[in-house]
Design a protein around this motif. Structure first.
Motif, PDB file in Angstrom:
ATOM      1  N   ASP A  33     -39.002  42.956 -53.016  1.00 14.57           N
ATOM      2  CA  ASP A  33     -37.579  43.249 -53.162  1.00 14.57           C
ATOM      3  C   ASP A  33     -36.773  42.210 -52.379  1.00 14.57           C
ATOM      4  OD1 ASP A  33     -35.048  44.283 -53.360  1.00 14.57           O
ATOM      5  OD2 ASP A  33     -35.404  46.007 -52.047  1.00 14.57           O
ATOM      6  N   THR A  34     -35.947  41.427 -53.070  1.00  9.49           N
ATOM      7  CA  THR A  34     -35.160  40.379 -52.426  1.00  9.49           C
ATOM      8  C   THR A  34     -33.660  40.655 -52.535  1.00  9.49           C
ATOM      9  OG1 THR A  34     -35.135  39.030 -54.449  1.00  9.49           O
ATOM     10  CG2 THR A  34     -36.944  38.655 -52.897  1.00  9.49           C
ATOM     11  N   SER A  35     -33.303  41.933 -52.597  1.00  9.54           N
ATOM     12  CA  SER A  35     -31.890  42.276 -52.767  1.00  9.54           C
ATOM     13  C   SER A  35     -31.085  42.096 -51.480  1.00  9.54           C
ATOM     14  CB  SER A  35     -31.752  43.717 -53.265  1.00  9.54           C
ATOM     15  OG  SER A  35     -32.317  44.625 -52.334  1.00  9.54           O
ATOM     16  N   ARG A  36     -31.765  41.999 -50.330  1.00  9.01           N
ATOM     17  CA  ARG A  36     -31.070  41.849 -49.063  1.00  9.01           C
ATOM     18  C   ARG A  36     -31.714  40.734 -48.240  1.00  9.01           C
ATOM     19  NH1 ARG A  36     -31.269  47.807 -46.661  1.00  9.01           N
ATOM     20  NH2 ARG A  36     -33.417  47.529 -47.394  1.00  9.01           N
ATOM     21  N   PRO A  37     -30.929  40.043 -47.414  1.00  8.41           N
ATOM     22  CA  PRO A  37     -31.505  38.997 -46.572  1.00  8.41           C
ATOM     23  C   PRO A  37     -32.336  39.593 -45.444  1.00  8.41           C
ATOM     24  CG  PRO A  37     -29.172  39.277 -46.075  1.00  8.41           C
ATOM     25  CD  PRO A  37     -29.455  40.137 -47.265  1.00  8.41           C
ATOM     26  N   GLY A  38     -33.315  38.819 -44.967  1.00 13.99           N
ATOM     27  CA  GLY A  38     -34.152  39.275 -43.859  1.00 13.99           C
ATOM     28  C   GLY A  38     -35.553  38.692 -43.959  1.00 13.99           C
ATOM     29  N   VAL A  39     -36.372  38.965 -42.941  1.00 11.00           N
ATOM     30  CA  VAL A  39     -37.757  38.483 -42.889  1.00 11.00           C
ATOM     31  C   VAL A  39     -38.685  39.689 -42.838  1.00 11.00           C
ATOM     32  CG1 VAL A  39     -39.457  37.138 -41.613  1.00 11.00           C
ATOM     33  CG2 VAL A  39     -37.085  36.358 -41.719  1.00 11.00           C
ATOM     34  N   VAL A  86     -35.957  35.981 -46.827  1.00  7.04           N
ATOM     35  CA  VAL A  86     -34.906  36.025 -47.842  1.00  7.04           C
ATOM     36  C   VAL A  86     -33.584  35.639 -47.172  1.00  7.04           C
ATOM     37  CG1 VAL A  86     -33.734  37.431 -49.564  1.00  7.04           C
ATOM     38  CG2 VAL A  86     -36.131  37.873 -49.028  1.00  7.04           C
ATOM     39  N   SER A  87     -32.979  34.540 -47.616  1.00 11.25           N
ATOM     40  CA  SER A  87     -31.742  34.043 -47.025  1.00 11.25           C
ATOM     41  C   SER A  87     -30.547  34.413 -47.888  1.00 11.25           C
ATOM     42  CB  SER A  87     -31.799  32.520 -46.860  1.00 11.25           C
ATOM     43  OG  SER A  87     -32.874  32.140 -46.028  1.00 11.25           O
ATOM     44  N   GLU A  88     -29.410  34.592 -47.231  1.00 11.65           N
ATOM     45  CA  GLU A  88     -28.170  34.882 -47.943  1.00 11.65           C
ATOM     46  C   GLU A  88     -27.748  33.642 -48.729  1.00 11.65           C
ATOM     47  OE1 GLU A  88     -25.939  37.216 -49.422  1.00 11.65           O
ATOM     48  OE2 GLU A  88     -26.022  38.087 -47.426  1.00 11.65           O
ATOM     49  N   LEU A  89     -27.314  33.865 -49.971  1.00  9.38           N
ATOM     50  CA  LEU A  89     -26.817  32.757 -50.770  1.00  9.38           C
ATOM     51  C   LEU A  89     -25.515  32.243 -50.176  1.00  9.38           C
ATOM     52  CD1 LEU A  89     -27.497  33.993 -54.395  1.00  9.38           C
ATOM     53  CD2 LEU A  89     -28.421  31.945 -53.363  1.00  9.38           C
ATOM     54  N   VAL A  90     -25.382  30.933 -50.113  1.00 10.46           N
ATOM     55  CA  VAL A  90     -24.183  30.299 -49.578  1.00 10.46           C
ATOM     56  C   VAL A  90     -23.518  29.508 -50.692  1.00 10.46           C
ATOM     57  CG1 VAL A  90     -23.287  28.651 -47.897  1.00 10.46           C
ATOM     58  CG2 VAL A  90     -25.192  30.155 -47.281  1.00 10.46           C
ATOM     59  N   VAL A  91     -22.207  29.687 -50.829  1.00 14.57           N
ATOM     60  CA  VAL A  91     -21.458  28.952 -51.848  1.00 14.57           C
ATOM     61  C   VAL A  91     -21.274  27.522 -51.384  1.00 14.57           C
ATOM     62  CG1 VAL A  91     -19.293  28.805 -53.117  1.00 14.57           C
ATOM     63  CG2 VAL A  91     -20.271  31.043 -52.597  1.00 14.57           C
TER      64      VAL A  91
END
Length: 310
Positions: free
Chosen positions: A123-129, A156-161
Motif C-alpha cells: 500500500d503506497t497511499s501514504r508517505p513513510g518507511v 514511500v515519498s510524498e510527490l513534489v510538484v
C-alpha cells in the motif's frame, strides 16, 4: 535382548532398518537420509516367545527452506510497489508464505491478513518507511519448519510538484471591468517528482478573482507551490458597449405640464461584446423638464449610446 524388526512400513522414504548380531546382542540401525518430513512408527520384537514389541517413533522435521527476498524499494505516493520472496527446499515439501510488516528492520512485525503469496503489493497511499518480511514454511505430514526472510525496506515519498503549465485555456477570456473570473474549461499539466505527469481541472488557485481595471492582464494559476499564467482581455464598459435598450419604463409616465421627469423604477439593458447586463443607474435623460403638453419622447443616454421611451 534378541529381537528383529518386524514392521517398518511407515519408515521415511530413503531410510532402512538394519540388524547386526554382535557378542553383546542384536544391534538395530536406522540408516539413510529421510526424503520427507513427518511422524513415522515401526516396531521391534523384544521377545519372540511372549511376542512383546517395542514401538518406536521417528519425527523427521521438513528441510529448512532457503529464502531470498527482493531488493529495497524507493517510490512515490501512488506508485506500484511489489515485494517478493523466492524460496527453495531440497525435500520437495509444500511451501507456504505469510507476509509481515513492521516499522523497524528488526523483528517479525504485524501479520498482514490475506498476504499468503510469494509476492505482495504494498500500500503506497501514504508517505513513510516500512519493512516487509515473509515467513516461508515447509510442511510435510503435519511437521513444519519455517524461515523468516530478510526485511525489504519500502520507502514511500510524498510527490513534489516540479512545474505546472496551462493545458487548456478557459472558455471565457474576454471580460469587462467588475466581472468575476470564470475557470470553466481551464486545465493545467502538472509535472511531479519522479517524472510523472498529470492533467487536472480543479484544486488549483487563481488570481485575480475579479477584474477591476481594463487592459490585457495575466491570470495566475497556483498549484503545489508552483505558478503559471494565462492572458485575458478586460474591457471597460464603454469599450465593449454596442448598444442599449429599454427593459422597464419608469414608475411614473403621466405628468402635468412643467413637472420634472422622475426615473424611479427605470431599467435599461446594456448590450456588450461579452453579453448583456440590466442597469438602473449611471444614465442621464433628456429632457428632464416636461414643458410641453402631449406625448413626449425621452432620450436615455449611457456611455454615448442612446435609446428612447415615451
Amino acid at each position: 535382548p534378541v529381537g528383529t524388526a518386524v514392521s517398518h512400513d511407515t519408515l521415511p522414504a530413503g531410510c532402512q532398518l538394519f540388524t547386526e548380531t554382535l557378542s553383546d546382542g542384536l544391534h538395530l540401525y536406522l540408516r539413510g537420509t529421510p526424503g520427507s518430513g513427518g511422524s513415522y512408527n515401526f516396531s521391534i520384537n523384544t521377545d519372540e516367545v511372549s511376542g512383546e514389541k517395542l514401538i518406536c517413533t521417528i519425527l523427521v522435521t521438513p528441510g529448512m527452506p532457503s529464502v531470498y527476498s527482493s531488493a529495497d524499494v524507493d517510490c512515490y505516493v501512488g506508485d506500484r510497489a511489489l515485494v517478493t520472496a523466492s524460496a527453495t527446499v531440497s525435500d520437495g515439501g509444500a511451501l507456504s508464505y505469510q507476509w509481515f510488516v513492521s516499522s523497524s528492520p528488526s523483528g517479525e512485525g504485524t501479520l498482514i491478513m490475506g498476504a499468503n503469496a510469494p509476492e505482495y503489493l504494498v500500500d503506497t497511499s501514504r508517505p513513510g518507511v516500512s519493512y516487509y518480511c515473509c515467513q516461508v514454511s515447509n510442511g510435510s505430514a503435519g511437521q513444519y519448519s519455517s524461515v523468516l526472510s530478510q526485511p525489504v525496506r519500502v520507502s514511500v515519498s510524498e510527490l513534489v510538484v516540479e512545474s505546472i503549465m496551462v493545458n487548456t485555456m478557459p472558455l471565457k477570456t474576454r471580460y469587462e471591468i467588475g466581472d468575476m473570473l470564470e475557470t470553466a474549461g481551464l486545465s493545467i499539466s502538472v509535472r511531479m517528482s519522479g517524472g510523472t505527469e498529470r492533467v487536472i481541472d480543479s484544486g488549483f488557485e487563481v488570481s485575480p478573482a475579479q477584474f477591476v481595471q481594463a487592459g490585457q492582464q495575466n491570470v495566475s494559476v497556483s498549484y503545489g507551490g508552483k505558478t503559471c499564467f494565462f492572458p485575458v482581455t478586460v474591457q471597460s464598459m464603454e469599450e465593449s458597449l454596442m448598444g442599449i435598450g429599454m427593459v422597464k419604463l419608469p414608475d411614473k409616465t403621466e405628468y402635468n405640464k412643467g413637472e420634472f421627469l422622475d426615473t424611479s423604477g427605470l431599467i435599461f439593458r446594456a448590450y456588450t461584446a461579452n453579453g448583456q447586463q440590466d442597469l438602473s443607474e449611471g444614465f442621464v435623460c433628456e429632457p428632464m423638464l416636461l414643458d410641453k403638453s402631449g406625448s413626449q419622447t425621452i432620450t436615455l443616454i449611457y456611455l454615448n449610446k442612446t435609446c428612447t421611451f415615451t
